[in-house]
Design an enzyme around this catalytic site. Structure first.
Site, short mmCIF file in Angstrom:
data_model
loop_
_atom_site.label_atom_id
_atom_site.label_comp_id
_atom_site.label_asym_id
_atom_site.label_seq_id
_atom_site.Cartn_x
_atom_site.Cartn_y
_atom_site.Cartn_z
N GLY A 191 -1.13 6.73 -2.19
CA GLY A 191 -2.18 6.93 -3.19
C GLY A 191 -3.05 5.72 -3.43
O GLY A 191 -4.22 5.85 -3.76
N GLY A 192 -2.53 4.55 -3.29
CA GLY A 192 -3.32 3.37 -3.65
C GLY A 192 -2.70 2.07 -3.20
O GLY A 192 -1.81 2.05 -2.35
N HIS A 244 0.85 -1.18 0.00
CA HIS A 244 0.00 0.00 0.00
C HIS A 244 0.88 1.23 0.00
O HIS A 244 1.87 1.27 0.72
CB HIS A 244 -0.83 0.07 1.29
CG HIS A 244 -1.82 -1.03 1.40
ND1 HIS A 244 -2.96 -1.08 0.65
CD2 HIS A 244 -1.82 -2.13 2.17
CE1 HIS A 244 -3.63 -2.16 0.97
NE2 HIS A 244 -2.96 -2.84 1.88
N VAL A 259 -1.10 -1.74 -4.57
CA VAL A 259 -0.54 -2.45 -5.72
C VAL A 259 -0.80 -3.94 -5.56
O VAL A 259 -0.52 -4.52 -4.51
CB VAL A 259 0.98 -2.17 -5.87
CG1 VAL A 259 1.54 -2.90 -7.08
CG2 VAL A 259 1.24 -0.68 -5.99
N ASP A 273 9.27 11.54 -7.31
CA ASP A 273 9.04 10.64 -6.16
C ASP A 273 10.14 9.58 -6.10
O ASP A 273 9.87 8.38 -5.96
CB ASP A 273 7.65 10.00 -6.29
CG ASP A 273 7.11 9.52 -4.94
OD1 ASP A 273 7.73 9.84 -3.90
OD2 ASP A 273 6.07 8.83 -4.93
P1 ATP Z 1 3.95 6.03 -2.21
O1 ATP Z 1 2.50 5.82 -2.41
O2 ATP Z 1 4.27 7.07 -1.22
O3 ATP Z 1 4.66 6.22 -3.51
P2 ATP Z 1 4.98 3.31 -2.16
O4 ATP Z 1 5.85 3.48 -3.36
O5 ATP Z 1 5.52 2.46 -1.08
O6 ATP Z 1 4.57 4.70 -1.54
P3 ATP Z 1 3.05 2.07 -3.92
O7 ATP Z 1 3.63 2.79 -5.08
O8 ATP Z 1 1.57 2.02 -3.80
O9 ATP Z 1 3.58 2.71 -2.56
O10 ATP Z 1 3.64 0.62 -3.92
C1 ATP Z 1 3.42 -0.27 -2.89
C2 ATP Z 1 4.43 -1.39 -2.96
O11 ATP Z 1 4.09 -2.25 -4.03
C3 ATP Z 1 5.84 -0.95 -3.24
O12 ATP Z 1 6.51 -0.61 -2.06
C4 ATP Z 1 6.45 -2.16 -3.90
O13 ATP Z 1 7.01 -2.99 -2.91
C5 ATP Z 1 5.26 -2.84 -4.54
N1 ATP Z 1 5.29 -2.65 -6.00
C6 ATP Z 1 4.91 -1.55 -6.66
N2 ATP Z 1 5.03 -1.71 -7.99
C7 ATP Z 1 5.51 -2.97 -8.17
C8 ATP Z 1 5.88 -3.76 -9.33
N3 ATP Z 1 5.77 -3.26 -10.56
N4 ATP Z 1 6.35 -5.00 -9.11
C9 ATP Z 1 6.48 -5.49 -7.87
N5 ATP Z 1 6.17 -4.81 -6.75
C10 ATP Z 1 5.68 -3.57 -6.89
#
Ligand code: ATP
Ligand code: MG
Length: 429
Positions: free
Chosen positions: A177-178, A174, A180, A283
């Protein structure tokens, strides 16, 4: 045995090799290989990835004559396995027996599930819907196995990306914003990462976001996450990208400098590519740097859509530890601000906590890191944005030059080792 003196590979060169990939708790898939002796460890992992797209496979095993399992993790160990297998085939031929396929047992491990450095928690609840895995076919034609990512990109970019074709699986994490999800794309049989963001916005704004995201189709760099498409369903947008089986860098503890160096090279190249397209990342942080078992490092979550960034900002306004001082104090954001975040991303969490806008820039403990590394970080984190290295200076920095050797194996071996360690700590998947 005399024939061994001539080398079993020569004797078997024209022989078709059948590898039987055993699927845990179910059947097996036979893979016919026409160039057995030239087969590389990575090729086998790729095929296992097609057969078991849900799992992250870092190694596989075969059985010796006593039924003991032997692990294969490198090309050397592959050679030993093939050599052993061809010797058993010779024996079967001599004895007039049926030739058995080479049986291998994939060793899958769970994707990284815990984050370490910022005390953030990952919700491991399942995605929006649960579906069972696709049934493995009984045999796979060898030429259909390697679907290149370019091909996949083409398929997916043809307007075929939609909610109906996606089966959501695990939650990968998480963010602000959302959420994954790891997801299965039925038509292509590929695993994707789908970021779902709730956005209560007008249709007009939805359209604007979709058109701003168009540029992602054009982003074509091995240091940038592959984009497969995006769509709105009701009040949420799903952004589909390439899945990286090593996850993000924030879940890795203490990265050795020779690995970190190669990662930094990829990140600098990814940023340089974005800047060349006049895109600021906005970011840069470890959770937006993804790695995979092939040793690739890719950037994700860069701000291509102003409208998307603005819409998310309406539900979440905040700062993070990686933001440049000028950004925190509301001044102009530029390439230099991305450079600050790049520098701080490669610092240890301990120093990170000390990083407060009004204080001096943090420095790395002397002795623990090489001089070029410390210099690189220090330069990126100069308080005055203009004093930070420009893109070409980043590439020319001794720390980056030192590790700019394209050696993906270093990163690959490190990712596989950490995933294996986690696997042994977590028990069977
Ligand atoms: P923020 O929302 O502040 O950018 P974040 O980067 O931790 O924070 P998300 O971008 O929602 O949050 O991603 C959540 C997590 O999902 C990430 O920390 C990562 O571990 C995983 N993730 C995101 N994209 C991928 C991907 N393409 N493949 C594998 N894991 C992913
Ligand atoms: Mg992110």
């Amino acid at each position: 045995m005399l024939w061994l003196a001539f080398g079993p590979f020569h004797a078997m060169e024209n022989q078709v090799l059948v590898i039987r990939i055993k699927i845990p708790n179910s059947g097996a898939v036979d893979w016919t290989v026409h160039s057995g002796p030239q087969l590389l460890f990575r090729d086998v992992l790729d095929v296992i990835g097609q057969v078991l797209p849900e799992a992250t496979t870092t190694a596989f095993e075969y059985e010796d004559e006593d039924g003991d399992r032997i692990t294969v993790r490198s090309d050397e160990e592959m050679k030993a396995m093939l050599s052993y297998y061809y010797s058993t085939v010779m024996e079967q031929q001599v004895n007039g027996q049926l030739i058995e396929p080479l049986q291998i047992f994939p060793r899958a491990c769970k994707p990284p599930g815990e984050r370490n450095i910022h005390g953030l928690k990952v919700n491991t609840r399942a995605g929006p819907s649960q579906h069972s895995s696709p049934a493995a076919s009984d045999s796979l034609p060898s030429n259909s196995l390697k679907k290149s990512s370019a091909e996949l990109k083409k398929i997916l970019a043809n307007g075929q990306m939609n909610e109906q074709d996606i089966r959501y699986r695990d939650t990968l994490g998480h963010g602000n914003g959302g959420t994954v999800y790891k997801a299965y794309h039925v038509p292509s049989g590929k695993i994707l990462a789908v970021k779902v963001i709730l956005l209560d916005i007008t249709l007009e704004l939805q359209k604007q976001i979709m058109s701003e995201l168009e540029i992602l189709y054009k982003c074509d760099s091995s240091y940038i996450i592959g984009f497969y498409g995006a769509f709105f369903v009701e009040n949420r947008i799903s952004i589909c990208t390439e899945f990286m089986d090593g996850g993000s860098l924030d879940v890795y503890r203490k990265i050795p400098e020779h690995v970190l160096g190669r990662i930094a090279v990829a990140v600098v190249k990814g940023l340089t590519y974005l800047w060349s397209l006049k895109i600021l990342h906005r970011d840069v942080k470890p959770s937006n740097m993804l790695v995979n078992t092939r040793g690739q490092v890719k950037l994700c979550d860069f701000g291509v859509s102003t409208q998307l960034v603005n819409s998310i900002a309406k539900t979440y306004v905040g700062t993070n530890a990686y933001m440049a001082p000028e950004r925190i104090s509301g001044e102009q954001y530029g390439i230099h601000s991305d450079v600050w975040s790049l520098g701080i991303s490669f610092m240890e969490p301990l120093q990170l906590l000390q990083c407060i806008v009004d204080e001096d820039s943090p420095v790395l403990p002397v002795g623990e890191f090489s001089e070029p590394f410390v210099h690189f970080i220090t330069q990126c984190m100069r308080k005055q944005p203009k004093e930070r290295p420009a893109p070409e200076e980043l590439m020319g920095h001794p720390f980056i030059m030192q590790f700019n050797d394209g050696n993906a194996t270093v990163v690959s071996m490190w990712v596989c080792r950490v995933l294996e360690e986690r696997r042994s700590q977590q028990g069977p998947p």
